[in-house]
Design an enzyme around this catalytic site. Structure first.
Site, PDB file in Angstrom:
ATOM      1  N   HIS A   1       0.828  -1.203   0.000  1.00 50.64           N
ATOM      2  CA  HIS A   1       0.000   0.000   0.000  1.00 50.64           C
ATOM      3  C   HIS A   1       0.864   1.255   0.000  1.00 50.64           C
ATOM      4  O   HIS A   1       2.028   1.234   0.365  1.00 50.64           O
ATOM      5  CB  HIS A   1      -0.920   0.018   1.226  1.00 50.64           C
ATOM      6  CG  HIS A   1      -0.193   0.124   2.541  1.00 50.64           C
ATOM      7  ND1 HIS A   1       0.469  -0.934   3.119  1.00 50.64           N
ATOM      8  CD2 HIS A   1      -0.033   1.169   3.401  1.00 50.64           C
ATOM      9  CE1 HIS A   1       1.011  -0.560   4.267  1.00 50.64           C
ATOM     10  NE2 HIS A   1       0.723   0.731   4.466  1.00 50.64           N
TER      11      HIS A   1
ATOM     12  N   ARG B   1       5.174   6.770  13.807  1.00 49.02           N
ATOM     13  CA  ARG B   1       5.270   7.289  12.440  1.00 49.02           C
ATOM     14  C   ARG B   1       4.759   8.715  12.334  1.00 49.02           C
ATOM     15  O   ARG B   1       3.681   9.044  12.834  1.00 49.02           O
ATOM     16  CB  ARG B   1       4.447   6.405  11.479  1.00 49.02           C
ATOM     17  CG  ARG B   1       4.592   6.794  10.013  1.00 49.02           C
ATOM     18  CD  ARG B   1       3.611   6.044   9.155  1.00 49.02           C
ATOM     19  NE  ARG B   1       2.246   6.497   9.346  1.00 49.02           N
ATOM     20  CZ  ARG B   1       1.164   5.795   8.994  1.00 49.02           C
ATOM     21  NH1 ARG B   1       1.290   4.591   8.500  1.00 49.02           N
ATOM     22  NH2 ARG B   1      -0.036   6.299   9.188  1.00 49.02           N
TER      23      ARG B   1
END
Length: 280
Positions: free
Chosen positions: A96, A271
């Site tokens: 992805h 992240r």
């Protein structure tokens, strides 16, 4: 700062640099960004940085994005906490591109390993420029003007209650993007479909459809073939994590896959996703 390629297609390891310092040194940051555009994903071992350093370095690329599902650090809302320990289920073990379901998908991300299993839990990145360049010429021409729709509902929404899933889709409606996008900084052509992609929106034209089978399953077969390009090993680099490692990737020209082979061992990652532009 030293840069060493990892595979012929993608990825480089960067040593003798501290990303906290890079966030405060425009010239050093410019060197890192130049390397990123060239190698598409960069790896830094043993970075002893704070969350503030992490956030500051990521902000050098641009504004940070939030996420409608992932938890974030209250003091640093730009940092998504991707902690896996309570369940085998994962959203990341599919090829992805982050935020493909957004009108303006992520420009890139800075991912830091906090805790990882002794073995397993690797991440794979894929060069989607090469995945496009090495398509047969007739396929390149066929898909050049195609557009596709991507949705958050079929991934994150799938495990929610029906009411919550519908609300997630209402708040984050499907987005439409070109199947082949152009990199805004390098001019490269990129194959731009991934696991969030549900279907083409402009395939069913007289040029493409002679009989119903050309539409269904014809369009689906073409999409599945394009999705499978990310699985080609020659386009990939695989990274085995250690605590303190950081990966920085260009989300426009790559896809990635977090290998889910480590449960019940914990894996904790943080992240910072960087707001991107509208693909063209």
């Amino acid at each position: 700062m030293k840069i060493s390629r990892i595979t012929p297609a993608i990825g480089a390891r960067v040593t003798d640099v501290h990303l906290g310092e890079a966030s405060r040194d425009p010239e050093l940051f410019a060197q890192i960004k130049s390397a990123l555009l060239k190698h598409k994903v960069l790896f830094f071992r043993g970075q002893e940085i704070t969350r503030a350093d992490h956030e500051a370095f990521a902000r050098c690329f641009g504004e940070l994005e939030d996420h409608p599902v992932l938890n974030s650090d209250p003091e640093h809302p730009g940092l998504a906490l991707i902690y896996r320990s309570e369940s085998r289920h994962s959203y990341e073990n599919a090829y992805h591109s982050d935020g493909l379901w957004r009108p303006n998908p992520s420009m890139g991300a800075v991912l830091r390993c906090i805790e990882c299993p002794e073995i397993g839990g690797d991440t794979i990145w894929v060069n989607m420029v090469q995945a496009y360049e090495e398509l047969p010429e007739d396929i390149q021409q066929k898909i050049l003007k195609l557009r596709a729709r991507s949705s958050i509902e079929q991934s994150f929404g799938a495990v929610m209650t029906d009411e919550a899933r519908r609300k997630l889709n209402q708040d984050n409606p499907p987005a439409e993007h070109p199947v082949v996008r152009t990199h805004p900084e390098t001019g490269e052509k990129i194959l731009y479909v991934g696991s969030f992609t549900t279907h083409f929106v402009n395939h069913n034209t007289p040029e493409n459809i002679r009989h119903g089978i050309d539409k269904t399953p014809g369009a689906s077969l073409l999409l599945n073939y394009l999705l499978s390009r990310a699985t080609i090993p020659e386009y990939q680099v695989r990274w085995s994590w250690q605590p303190g490692d950081i990966a920085v990737w260009d989300n426009r020209s790559t896809q990635h896959y977090a290998v889910n082979d480590y449960w019940p061992a914990p894996r904790k990652m943080e992240r910072a996703g960087i707001v991107g532009d509208v693909p063209y």
